[in-house]
Design a protein around this motif. Structure first.
Motif, short mmCIF file in Angstrom:
data_model
loop_
_atom_site.label_atom_id
_atom_site.label_comp_id
_atom_site.label_asym_id
_atom_site.label_seq_id
_atom_site.Cartn_x
_atom_site.Cartn_y
_atom_site.Cartn_z
N SER A 198 65.18 54.10 97.05
CA SER A 198 64.90 55.72 96.70
C SER A 198 63.53 56.18 96.29
N ASP A 199 62.68 55.34 95.96
CA ASP A 199 61.49 55.46 95.78
C ASP A 199 60.47 55.47 96.96
N SER A 200 59.78 56.60 97.23
CA SER A 200 58.80 56.45 98.17
C SER A 200 57.48 56.01 97.82
N THR A 227 56.40 58.70 94.98
CA THR A 227 57.08 58.47 93.74
C THR A 227 57.01 57.22 93.06
N CYS A 253 69.98 54.62 94.03
CA CYS A 253 70.70 55.68 93.15
C CYS A 253 72.04 55.08 92.91
N HIS A 285 60.03 57.76 85.32
CA HIS A 285 59.34 58.71 86.34
C HIS A 285 59.90 58.12 87.73
N ASN A 288 62.23 57.41 91.02
CA ASN A 288 63.02 58.33 91.80
C ASN A 288 64.39 57.75 91.74
N ASP A 345 68.49 57.68 89.55
CA ASP A 345 69.41 58.21 88.75
C ASP A 345 69.86 57.31 87.55
#
Length: 462
Positions: free
Chosen positions: A74-76, A79, A322, A411, A413, A415
């Motif tokens: 989920s992290d680019s 991010t 997530c 911070h 990305n 949940d």
């Protein structure tokens, strides 16, 4: 570029603690001196009184935007590197992936394209070899010339990443000739698949069974095997994300024999356990990663390995998915839960808490988080230290600040936080990347594209 003076702090490196000022010019550290011994002037003065002044962290194991199990981390790169900066890490080494049937170069170019113009901090790449053959073995030489000097092979994930012993041996033999470093994910994947099939047939489907089928002995067996293959090849080997005390014992035994064998562990194995995997209502899925979390009694061996240098590096294996929409793909079948945890923002703080708790010294904190990974992967002394000529990747760190880790304040990305509600002592205040502020007084002032690609040299450890 502004000339910067950091004054009043305690400079901590892997070898020294010094009450000295740090002068930065043109993105480099140019001098260190005691406060009363110089008359330096600067465009910007940073007061670090009461703070530690430490090198920016080097996280040598991340997976931004990694496709896995039918979804993508989920992290680019944008991010994930921003979160890294918030946590005091100023360099990541991510993994480019060779597709089955494709070339190493195609895989590298694909990941380079993903990261280009996106990163808040500097970045480099390892290469995952998914298809070991004559062509890819030759390509290892050219990738090393281009600054990719480490290659990861798997004894796990049959049909996806697994290489057989012959392929691993061939890659190690090539590395013995070209100076590359072979990294291995050491678990017996074929045996694990049998145990997964049997567990599901018995109706054992909850997340905790992920840890039960990926047995510590199968990590130890694979660790022993890759060590002996490396010995036959006459090449060094680096074992990633070591989690089991039995695997640490294999590394220690090999190092006692004088073999160039190295190991990495991760914060999740030092601070979490199978108790987390067993959390009810599918909450345990948050903690599914491979190698898996182990019972708490394994943690003592990992801390001891870090103190005795049988483990040299702490990286994160940051690969976030997530809880809602990704981890829940595995409801009713633990084998479908995407493997990976978030952590790139937490590593430096968790390891400082280890200093507070007496597990490691301050200088060892900086060694395992900054200097050793930079040396292991050909970036030292450009990265990983504070010394004249080094990049001015510097963190002003408040050792007395208190915080509680939470998804509400991180911070990354993703949940959830793997460390939700954990109190820790210590916090990043200011982060410079090549002399440029990225975090300033608790605010993000960086931008995507500041980070540059780092071609790496050969490992400085073997």
């Amino acid at each position: 570029m502004a000339r910067t003076l950091i004054t009043g702090g305690l400079v901590v490196t892997a070898s020294d603690e010094m009450h000295v000022d740090v002068l930065i010019d043109q993105g480099k550290v140019v001098a260190l001196a005691t406060p009363d011994s110089h008359g330096w002037t600067a465009d910007r003065v940073l007061d670090a009184t009461g703070m530690y002044v430490i090198p920016g962290g080097v996280d040598a194991h991340t997976h931004m935007e990694m496709p896995f199990g039918g979804t993508t981390a989920s992290d680019s790169f944008e991010t994930g590197t921003r979160a890294a900066a918030w946590g005091g890490t100023t360099t990541i080494i991510d993994f480019a992936i060779q597709s089955r049937g494709g070339s190493l170069r195609e895989g590298f170019d694909s990941w380079l394209h993903k990261a280009d113009g996106q990163c808040a901090v500097d970045y480099a790449f390892h290469m995952i070899m998914s298809d070991v053959n004559e062509s890819s073995l030759k390509e290892m030489d050219t990738l090393i010339e281009g600054g990719v000097s480490s290659f990861k092979l798997f004894t796990a994930y049959p049909g996806v990443f697994l290489s057989d012993d012959g392929q691993i041996l061939r890659a190690m033999q090539r590395a013995a000739d070209n100076g590359g470093l072979i990294m291995t994910h050491a678990e017996n994947g074929l045996a694990i698949d049998v145990l997964v099939e049997q567990a599901l047939a018995r109706g054992e489907r909850d997340p905790r069974y992920h840890g039960e089928v990926r047995k510590a002995l199968l990590e130890a067996e694979a660790t022993h095997r890759v060590i002996r293959l490396s010995q036959v090849a006459g090449a060094p080997v680096y074992v990633v994300h070591v989690s089991a005390q039995e695997a640490v014992a294999e590394l220690a035994r090999a190092r006692d024999e004088g073999l160039p064998v190295f190991g990495e562990t991760c914060p999740q194995y030092l601070f979490l356990s199978t108790d987390n995997l067993a959390e009810p209502d599918f909450e345990g899925a948050k903690y599914v990663c491979s190698t898996p979390l182990r019972p708490k009694e394994h943690q003592a061996a990992l801390w001891r390995g870090l103190r005795t240098n049988d483990l040299q590096v702490v990286s994160t294996d940051h690969c976030p998915f997530c809880f809602k929409g990704q981890k829940d793909m595995g409801i009713g079948d633990f084998s479908r839960i995407p493997n990976g945890l978030p952590g790139v923002e937490n590593r430096m703080d968790l390891l400082h808490q280890a200093v507070v708790d007496g597990h490691v010294s301050r200088t060892r904190w900086i060694d395992i988080a900054c200097a050793a990974p930079a040396k292991m992967f050909g970036l030292y002394p450009q990265k990983g230290t504070i010394a004249p000529g080094a990049d001015a990747d510097i963190v002003i760190y408040d050792p007395e600040a208190e915080q509680v880790m939470s998804a509400k304040t991180h911070h990354m990305n993703v949940d959830y936080s793997a460390y939700e509600g954990k109190p820790v002592k210590g916090r990043v205040r200011t982060v410079l990347s090549r002399g440029v502020p990225v975090i300033e007084a608790g605010r993000y002032v960086g931008h995507a594209g500041h980070g540059t690609y780092l071609p790496r040299g050969l490992s400085q450890f073997p």
